[in-house]
Design a protein around this motif. Sequence first.
Motif, short mmCIF file in Angstrom:
data_model
loop_
_atom_site.label_atom_id
_atom_site.label_comp_id
_atom_site.label_asym_id
_atom_site.label_seq_id
_atom_site.Cartn_x
_atom_site.Cartn_y
_atom_site.Cartn_z
N MET A 148 0.83 -1.20 0.00
CA MET A 148 0.00 0.00 0.00
C MET A 148 0.86 1.26 0.00
O MET A 148 0.54 2.24 -0.68
N ARG A 149 1.95 1.24 0.75
CA ARG A 149 2.84 2.40 0.74
C ARG A 149 3.49 2.58 -0.62
O ARG A 149 3.70 3.71 -1.07
N ALA A 150 3.76 1.49 -1.31
CA ALA A 150 4.32 1.60 -2.65
C ALA A 150 3.33 2.25 -3.62
O ALA A 150 3.73 2.91 -4.58
N LEU A 151 2.03 2.10 -3.33
CA LEU A 151 1.00 2.75 -4.14
C LEU A 151 0.81 4.21 -3.76
O LEU A 151 0.09 4.94 -4.47
N GLY A 152 1.39 4.63 -2.63
CA GLY A 152 1.27 6.02 -2.19
C GLY A 152 0.40 6.23 -0.97
O GLY A 152 0.25 7.36 -0.51
N PHE A 153 -0.20 5.16 -0.43
CA PHE A 153 -1.04 5.28 0.76
C PHE A 153 -0.18 5.50 2.01
O PHE A 153 0.99 5.12 2.06
N ILE A 178 -5.55 -5.42 12.00
CA ILE A 178 -6.19 -4.59 10.97
C ILE A 178 -5.39 -3.30 10.85
O ILE A 178 -4.81 -2.83 11.84
N VAL A 179 -5.32 -2.75 9.64
CA VAL A 179 -4.54 -1.54 9.39
C VAL A 179 -5.46 -0.47 8.82
O VAL A 179 -6.24 -0.73 7.90
N THR A 180 -5.36 0.74 9.37
CA THR A 180 -6.13 1.88 8.90
C THR A 180 -5.27 2.74 7.98
O THR A 180 -4.14 3.09 8.32
N PHE A 181 -5.83 3.09 6.83
CA PHE A 181 -5.14 3.95 5.85
C PHE A 181 -5.96 5.22 5.66
O PHE A 181 -7.20 5.20 5.64
N VAL A 184 -6.25 -3.08 -5.24
CA VAL A 184 -6.32 -1.67 -4.85
C VAL A 184 -5.76 -0.80 -5.97
O VAL A 184 -6.37 0.21 -6.37
N GLY A 185 -4.59 -1.16 -6.51
CA GLY A 185 -4.00 -0.40 -7.59
C GLY A 185 -4.91 -0.33 -8.81
O GLY A 185 -5.07 0.74 -9.43
N GLU A 186 -5.52 -1.46 -9.16
CA GLU A 186 -6.42 -1.49 -10.30
C GLU A 186 -7.66 -0.63 -10.05
O GLU A 186 -8.14 0.07 -10.95
N SER A 187 -8.15 -0.64 -8.81
CA SER A 187 -9.34 0.15 -8.48
C SER A 187 -9.06 1.64 -8.57
O SER A 187 -9.89 2.42 -9.08
N LEU A 188 -7.90 2.06 -8.09
CA LEU A 188 -7.53 3.47 -8.20
C LEU A 188 -7.46 3.90 -9.66
O LEU A 188 -7.92 4.98 -10.03
N GLU A 189 -6.88 3.04 -10.49
CA GLU A 189 -6.77 3.36 -11.92
C GLU A 189 -8.14 3.49 -12.56
O GLU A 189 -8.39 4.41 -13.35
N GLY A 217 -9.67 6.71 -11.76
CA GLY A 217 -8.96 7.87 -12.26
C GLY A 217 -8.21 8.63 -11.18
O GLY A 217 -7.91 9.82 -11.33
N VAL A 218 -7.90 7.95 -10.07
CA VAL A 218 -7.17 8.57 -8.97
C VAL A 218 -5.68 8.56 -9.31
O VAL A 218 -5.07 7.50 -9.45
N ALA A 219 -5.10 9.76 -9.43
CA ALA A 219 -3.71 9.88 -9.85
C ALA A 219 -2.74 9.65 -8.71
O ALA A 219 -1.61 9.21 -8.93
N SER A 220 -3.17 9.96 -7.48
CA SER A 220 -2.28 9.83 -6.32
C SER A 220 -3.07 9.33 -5.13
O SER A 220 -4.18 9.79 -4.86
N ALA A 221 -2.48 8.39 -4.40
CA ALA A 221 -3.11 7.87 -3.18
C ALA A 221 -2.68 8.65 -1.94
O ALA A 221 -3.06 8.30 -0.83
N ALA A 222 -1.89 9.69 -2.12
CA ALA A 222 -1.40 10.46 -0.98
C ALA A 222 -2.56 11.10 -0.22
O ALA A 222 -3.52 11.60 -0.84
N PRO A 223 -2.50 11.11 1.11
CA PRO A 223 -3.57 11.71 1.90
C PRO A 223 -3.46 13.22 1.94
O PRO A 223 -2.46 13.79 1.48
N PRO A 224 -4.46 13.90 2.49
CA PRO A 224 -4.35 15.35 2.66
C PRO A 224 -3.15 15.71 3.53
O PRO A 224 -2.82 14.98 4.48
#
Length: 399
Positions: free
Chosen positions: A296-301, A314-317, A372-377, A380-387
């Motif tokens: 998940m961190r590799a995806l930007g979360f 369990i992990v919260t993102f 998760v990566g496929e779902s973001l694509e 159309g989510v370009a970045s998984a970075a949080p606020p």
Amino acid sequence: MANGSSCADIVDPPGSEPYLLTPGPLTTSPRVKAAMLRDWGSWDGDFRAMTATLRRQLLELVCSSGTVEEFDCVPMQGSGTFVVEAMLGSFIPRDGRSLVLANGAYGQRIARTLDYLGRSYRLIDKGDYLPPRAEEVARALDEDPDIGHVIVVHCETSSGILNPVEEIAAVVHARGRKLLIDSMSALGAIPLDAAKVPFEAVVSSANKCIEGVPGFGFVIARKEALRAARGRSHSLSLDLHAQWAYMEETGQWRFTPPTHVVAAFLEALGQHRAEGGVSGRLARYVENRDTLVEGMRALGFETLLADRWLSPIIVTFFNPADPRFAFQHFYDLMKGKGFIIYPGKLTVVDSFRIGCIGRLDASVMRRVVKAVGESLEEMGVASAAPPASALEEKARLAA
């Protein structure tokens, strides 16, 4: 990352059934499911023997030979919240006062339960990011001599935080108070030894780290506490002393037991032992968590918690800041790919949770990350970075 600890019998759920990436109910093995195909008579001697086996094997999870005679195990019909309320209503005197340690929804639920029961309490609320620590518990006990019990959630699954039960137990014991532990989502995977962690009672549920199905919870408590609970409960059906006394006398449950659930749980206990008990189960869950977090961190979360407080349950993102991310759409896409995740349960920031427990291993977690990566694509989510504000708050509290 932990070394390989996968179970040989982990297989995809049958048909179109998705993996449950939750803190329970969770994905169970085919053998656990199959154990529910037979009917059992609740008063029959065979089922009474099953109940006795269940109680004995659960005691052995937390009690060594030196402490097992001091404790007993009492199963109770219903969800985990039922048995938590049974513990509170049976062990805390009606005129007693408690200290509730909260850092999430389940600690807050304990406080709300005490409100319903009319029991006095003091609350230490740590928010979503941090655990209660020994020094603040000690300070509260020194300031308030009327406190007789301290109540803590072992793993707070609203955030995924693993609370430091050992250090809390030490200060509670040193001050002559009694510790009640809600280990709903930890017992069976996180070590808890009654010889090392002094507690009055601990509760958990069939559908968590033992990998059974929902239907009952159980309390492991000191026999002296069970004896002292006579006549104290506010409830007929949640009276732990009455349930214990009836089981001791007859070997039966007072009211209709979840017979199929008990049969499934005994199968799950057998698989737990075959995996290496608590240590084996923990190793697999740790590997699941590490695989998930790394991917998940590799995806930007970003994780809500600092690494030192991440549980293997369990992990919260944080939700991505990208305005094209919508949790319900994300949830539906993940479900379509065979994975049911959990929404967030925080009050301050938007988040979601992915469970690491159940009959799944690191290979499944790698498929989760891919989904998760496929779902973001697809969103159309370009970045998984949080606020930025979420990261600033995390850094401030971790400092």
